[in-house]
Design a protein around this motif. Structure first.
Motif, PDB file in Angstrom:
ATOM      1  N   SER A   1       0.853  -1.146  -0.042  1.00  0.00           N
ATOM      2  CA  SER A   1      -0.076   0.086  -0.053  1.00  0.00           C
ATOM      3  C   SER A   1       0.661   1.053  -0.056  1.00  0.00           C
ATOM      4  O   SER A   1       1.992   1.393   0.785  1.00  0.00           O
ATOM      5  CB  SER A   1      -0.825  -0.028   1.150  1.00  0.00           C
TER       6      SER A   1
ATOM      7  N   TRP B   1      -4.550  -3.590   6.122  1.00  0.00           N
ATOM      8  CA  TRP B   1      -4.929  -3.982   4.786  1.00  0.00           C
ATOM      9  C   TRP B   1      -5.894  -3.081   4.447  1.00  0.00           C
ATOM     10  O   TRP B   1      -6.488  -3.269   3.244  1.00  0.00           O
ATOM     11  CB  TRP B   1      -5.703  -5.246   5.002  1.00  0.00           C
ATOM     12  N   ASP B   2      -6.341  -1.962   4.960  1.00  0.00           N
ATOM     13  CA  ASP B   2      -7.241  -0.842   4.612  1.00  0.00           C
ATOM     14  C   ASP B   2      -6.848   0.472   5.235  1.00  0.00           C
ATOM     15  O   ASP B   2      -7.525   0.890   6.150  1.00  0.00           O
ATOM     16  CB  ASP B   2      -8.662  -1.337   4.977  1.00  0.00           C
TER      17      ASP B   2
ATOM     18  N   ASP C   1      -5.814   4.246   6.384  1.00  0.00           N
ATOM     19  CA  ASP C   1      -6.511   5.485   6.521  1.00  0.00           C
ATOM     20  C   ASP C   1      -5.856   6.637   7.031  1.00  0.00           C
ATOM     21  O   ASP C   1      -6.187   7.330   7.646  1.00  0.00           O
ATOM     22  CB  ASP C   1      -7.799   5.260   7.387  1.00  0.00           C
TER      23      ASP C   1
ATOM     24  N   ASP D   1      -8.702   3.906  -2.234  1.00  0.00           N
ATOM     25  CA  ASP D   1      -9.378   2.686  -2.815  1.00  0.00           C
ATOM     26  C   ASP D   1      -8.298   1.449  -2.998  1.00  0.00           C
ATOM     27  O   ASP D   1      -8.214   0.513  -3.690  1.00  0.00           O
ATOM     28  CB  ASP D   1      -9.867   3.047  -4.231  1.00  0.00           C
TER      29      ASP D   1
ATOM     30  N   PRO E   1      -6.666  -1.556  -2.779  1.00  0.00           N
ATOM     31  CA  PRO E   1      -7.211  -3.001  -2.550  1.00  0.00           C
ATOM     32  C   PRO E   1      -6.359  -4.112  -1.669  1.00  0.00           C
ATOM     33  O   PRO E   1      -5.204  -3.969  -2.163  1.00  0.00           O
ATOM     34  CB  PRO E   1      -7.975  -3.493  -3.821  1.00  0.00           C
ATOM     35  N   TRP E   2      -6.829  -4.764  -0.616  1.00  0.00           N
ATOM     36  CA  TRP E   2      -5.816  -5.517  -0.228  1.00  0.00           C
ATOM     37  C   TRP E   2      -5.538  -6.673  -1.018  1.00  0.00           C
ATOM     38  O   TRP E   2      -4.746  -7.579  -0.668  1.00  0.00           O
ATOM     39  CB  TRP E   2      -6.287  -5.977   1.403  1.00  0.00           C
TER      40      TRP E   2
ATOM     41  N   ASP F   1     -15.178  -5.893   6.620  1.00  0.00           N
ATOM     42  CA  ASP F   1     -14.519  -5.333   5.546  1.00  0.00           C
ATOM     43  C   ASP F   1     -15.026  -4.357   4.787  1.00  0.00           C
ATOM     44  O   ASP F   1     -16.080  -4.620   4.097  1.00  0.00           O
ATOM     45  CB  ASP F   1     -13.994  -6.479   4.609  1.00  0.00           C
TER      46      ASP F   1
ATOM     47  N   THR G   1     -13.483  -2.424   2.356  1.00  0.00           N
ATOM     48  CA  THR G   1     -13.006  -2.246   1.144  1.00  0.00           C
ATOM     49  C   THR G   1     -13.871  -2.976   0.075  1.00  0.00           C
ATOM     50  O   THR G   1     -14.817  -3.585   0.245  1.00  0.00           O
ATOM     51  CB  THR G   1     -11.552  -2.835   1.060  1.00  0.00           C
TER      52      THR G   1
ATOM     53  N   HIS H   1     -12.157  -7.570  -3.486  1.00  0.00           N
ATOM     54  CA  HIS H   1     -11.319  -8.459  -2.792  1.00  0.00           C
ATOM     55  C   HIS H   1     -11.720  -9.820  -3.313  1.00  0.00           C
ATOM     56  O   HIS H   1     -12.818 -10.208  -3.979  1.00  0.00           O
ATOM     57  CB  HIS H   1     -11.955  -8.589  -1.228  1.00  0.00           C
TER      58      HIS H   1
END
Lengths: 359, 359, 359, 359
Positions: A111, A246-247, A249, A270, A272-273, B342, B344, B347
């Motif tokens: 990321s 994994w997201d 902020d 946006d 994505p993991w 989740d 997001t 995925h």
């Protein structure tokens, strides 16, 4: 599939074949997979397949990745690399000899926010790191009995992210200590009671050497949090990631010489993991080495296995594997932060004349 | 186009025809518009067009919407309804007589977070509203000279959201007072200096009657903020939306009897501010009345025009139009907040066995 | 001294005698201590002394507390109880036989915010606690060499608060694991270089039994943080204290059934971390048992000593002592939160007519 | 009285005489006022009085301040300066001719946080200010009927802080527009119903010239807020004060060129909103001019009166008075932020050997 769709739009990849059990056929076709087979061999020998994404149950991971590599395919593998160390080690040795890439989840180090944080630390902006914390947990799934059985557990499913992120930031671990437990002995899974056998609750200490210690707090026992995902305390400052690794902020940086927290908003909301797929496909296309290497995945696996062992035995466990931190290219922003005005993802082509008719 | 794509996937609508200037043709085709014309008449008479989206420059809005309605088309119109009151009024009268729908932006009242806030207020959870604040601004565009010329300005472009949201929450306004200015007399637009003629800076007071006052703070003069988008103060509590009203990030509620702020996280982080299209298409498909009515759009337009007038004349201006607040159906959550794990958007199908091959 | 002054104003206690080294005499007198002696015996035999506050260097704590108790005095003792387990144990045995009170710091469990959090947990509002975190650290003192020498260290000075708070909330600990290090080998103390011998960096795992684990992150290696002081994760919710446990700044509660964080502002912003003195004096005056008991202080001491040992030996250490959680009376608020308007401490008697002349 | 006590300790001032109604005598003596009189003349002629603090009901302010100045006393006056413009103007003219100081509340511009914010703006760190917001309100007092009667109202009691702060930051106002109402027509005051006659709800627009507009949102109609106290938006950044302007809790600065919010924690958490007394006494002692000048107080008074008038008449009102912004000396921090470790106010002399006995 949205990831695949983007890659298709860019002309980089195309979904050609799905493989699974007969019961999965209709769903796969509905999702847009053009062909479907239940025969693993068909997948491995297909001339239309360059890359195989392995999303099976955990115990199958290592075996499938091996046969795929041997069949000359690139492999994207969901975490964990394997469910025991021996399998993982053999897979990594195979991958290191192979001309194909093996990229194993999680992909948190890809990321932009992670890489920016990494760059701050590398530039010495918080001094020498001394302490770190990471957390990830939730109430736990009400599907998938295997999460709560041998080979499952919160470390393989949740703690793996924290461990991948802390080692991705701070380098290899030399020693592990952990406390693990089954905090909730019985769970409702798909409407029936299941006895929990794998740890659903864990605190893991990581010794990075140099006097630097991390802790991972993880469990199917955390209903909600409101705190940073990752925190690193150094001799002249602190840096922390908000959201989840994994997201992400955004992140926050305190430097002693500045005397204020700098709060950076998320520049890639946006991200994505599942970004490992994009990364792997681009590496193939551009003939580059992936940032996520097999050695790193094996190191993360060993830490989890040793944490489970330490939890059972009550003593520190040495870590035998190691890896080299990748060289991240710092992410450059295209435009100043205050001009990044619309963070939403889809919108009319604003400020431009256009007409369209829908029927 | 992503909105259109979703509607197509759901079988609700399809883009059939684009209309614009010759210079826009290639771009439209590249975006996936199947046919393109420069002839307005072709669009209006096409049997394959039920709904026209009007995204032209502001002065064209009212005229085009009228001819589209007269041609028997539904109309989705970017804000504002018109650039003067007379045009807007005629358009709304036409729409009210028409059997076709006219839905005009902004669509902030469609977001689940907005509607949930509205429901809290309607249930009396903050008592009788007394004071409200809204803000929206940024550094301003470096493209589109018309933003800074007559017929442009920060009220039509930015303040319009605040006004639509406050009236959507609190009902029609009876009186307006405003201060407006050109704070930055010259701007760089597309690389050249432009003299600013329309207001780029505004504070607008709204009198809703019942002793309730709102204020809108807006401008191409706000580099960044870190505060709620909307705040409503009532006789027994406070409620506020975080993020922006066109991109909400949860909300916060204080009730005197609870004695604590309740912080609700965003449950629809991907709600798009272009949601009016989805709403209109669904209303057509389900034969329902849109929540965003022409009277409401006219009321918002009158407030902006009177605010500009009040800014020039230094006195309160009465508002002549009114509208009826829509009945929002409260948004029900499918699952408890702590199980929304989740946030997001894309995925792998987590926890489910699947294999796929990419070529 | 401000604490003493308040007690004096309330007629509960009076400072009568200070005791220390000759070099401290002038400072003590300047602070308002009426008499001063360098003779310990004078203090112990004085008929004007009921309670002795011990603020000496750590190695003196246990011995002085013993002679004071034996002399029939109540004792308020700065943390830690002792610098080794044997001394601490003997002191506690003596105190338990004595008719005088021994109250040892830290006093974090006395704060209204702590006790309110404790009550929420006791009422089952977060379900069964499973995981907890606490942190406390800063850059470290630039005075007092002993902080960095044997008998000092970050656990005795900082971690002690976290350990006192977590055990005060969650009960006695059964097992400890820790990693400790000297992260910064040399420090500037009072302008000269000092070699650091005691740990300045620590992560400590606490096993409370019942599958419940806590972690304490502490060090003279944390420049700044921006996260909760204490976090407790239960099977149906989460609760966390903001600020520091010795200076709380409100707390936050998430209950699954509510689905939102409740943010409670601090109701006692002036609660002093020296509150043990007030508590002890009130207990004497009202003939009550203190909430902070010798057993609890000994338990906290054992945890610290065992954490240091675990840090050296790399294995879990069992904890032999235990204590009984005090029964906190929940703090009742006098008035609703929204009417607690002025949080500042000193002000004119607002809204009341008064005149005063100053010369 | 705590303020007075501090000044006494520093040898700067002493309370010598209280003056009020007979019913206040016992309370004043209890608070430590050594003498008390009901005779205004005794106060004015006393040779032991240099400074008079006026805390009477609002209508008495101007008259008492005048007689005090004429009697050769320095005057500290609670807000407002007067309840009508003519009285205020005469008082200020008298004060400007006098050799004694008149300092009138509020004192928000004295806080270190305010002055630091002012310095950031003066250095151009947010560019040219364009928009500003301030808010202050609460549920309103349940004592003191006069708050709700003519001469009271939320502007004189609450809005006055916002107006003093915005003008103190941004300079004199040229024009005012306002909406004011009685939102809650009846209140419980001291247990009985009171009809509300003065505005309890207000939005006030301030035109500072140069295209810069502020808004003040204020009322006995705000139960709670969670947003900045003051916000200033400039052409290259934003700055905002957290907490309340009379009780700041740090501030936040966004500069376009930095691209992150800098969050500064409060460095003077104990700054009292009664600080005007300290300031005035120090100015007398050091023979300096106070920062809070009579002209400034008169300007604030005129804005409030004109806001009320604008609220009644529905038009912009020009402001006739003006004042010169004081030159604040920027507050220098004694030590780096990360070393400001203990923000609490009273504590044992930490880390220093000391013994004390309490009887």
């Amino acid at each position: 599939m949205p990831q695949c769709e983007k890659l298709r739009t860019r002309g980089l990849a195309e979904v050609t074949l799905g493989c699974g059990r007969e019961t999965q056929r209709s769903r796969a076709l509905a999702l847009g997979v053009p062909h479907f087979t239940t025969q693993e061999a068909e997948l491995l020998t297909s001339g239309h397949v360059d890359l195989i994404i392995i999303l099976t149950s955990m115990p199958e991971h290592a075996r499938l990745a091996k046969v795929a590599l041997r069949a000359g395919k690139h492999v994207l593998l969901e975490k964990p690399l394997a469910t025991n160390f021996q399998d993982g080690k053999e897979l990594v040795e195979l991958a290191n000899r192979s001309e194909r890439h093996l990229v194993c989840g999680p992909f948190t180090i890809l990321s932009p926010t992670f890489q920016t944080i990494s760059a701050h630390i590398a530039r010495g902006e918080i001094g020498q790191p001394c302490l770190a914390r990471a957390r990830y947990g939730w109430a736990g799934p009400s599907w998938g009995e295997w999460f709560y059985k041998k080979g499952g557990g919160c470390l393989f499913d949740l703690g793996v992210y924290c461990i991948a992120s802390l080692t991705g930031l701070l380098g290899p671990v030399q020693r592990v200590m952990a406390m693990t437990s089954v905090a909730i002995p019985e769970r409702d899974v798909n409407g029936r009671k299941v006895k929990v056998e794998a740890e659903d609750n864990a605190q893991v200490l990581l010794d990075f050497g140099r006097g630097l210690f991390g802790v991972v707090t993880s469990g199917f026992t955390m209903q909600q949090y409101r705190n940073p995902a990752l925190e690193v305390y150094g001799t002249s400052g602190t840096i922390q990631m908000l959201g989840d690794d994994w997201d992400p902020d955004g992140y926050e940086l305190f430097e002693n010489q500045v005397g204020a927290w700098k709060v950076f908003k998320e520049t890639a909301p946006d991200w994505p993991w599942t970004d490992g797929l994009r990364h792997l496909v681009e590496c193939i296309a551009e003939n580059k080495q992936p940032l996520i290497k097999p050695d790193y995945a094996l190191h993360v696996l060993e830490i989890m296995l040793k944490a489970q062992e330490s939890g059972r035995e009550g003593r520190a466990m040495p870590i035998e594997t190691t890896f080299k931190l990748p060289d991240f290219c710092e992410v450059k922003r295209d435009e100043p932060v205050h001009l990044q005005h619309d963070r939403t993802r889809e919108h009319f082509e604003q400020g431009k004349e256009r007409k369209a008719g829908l029927a």
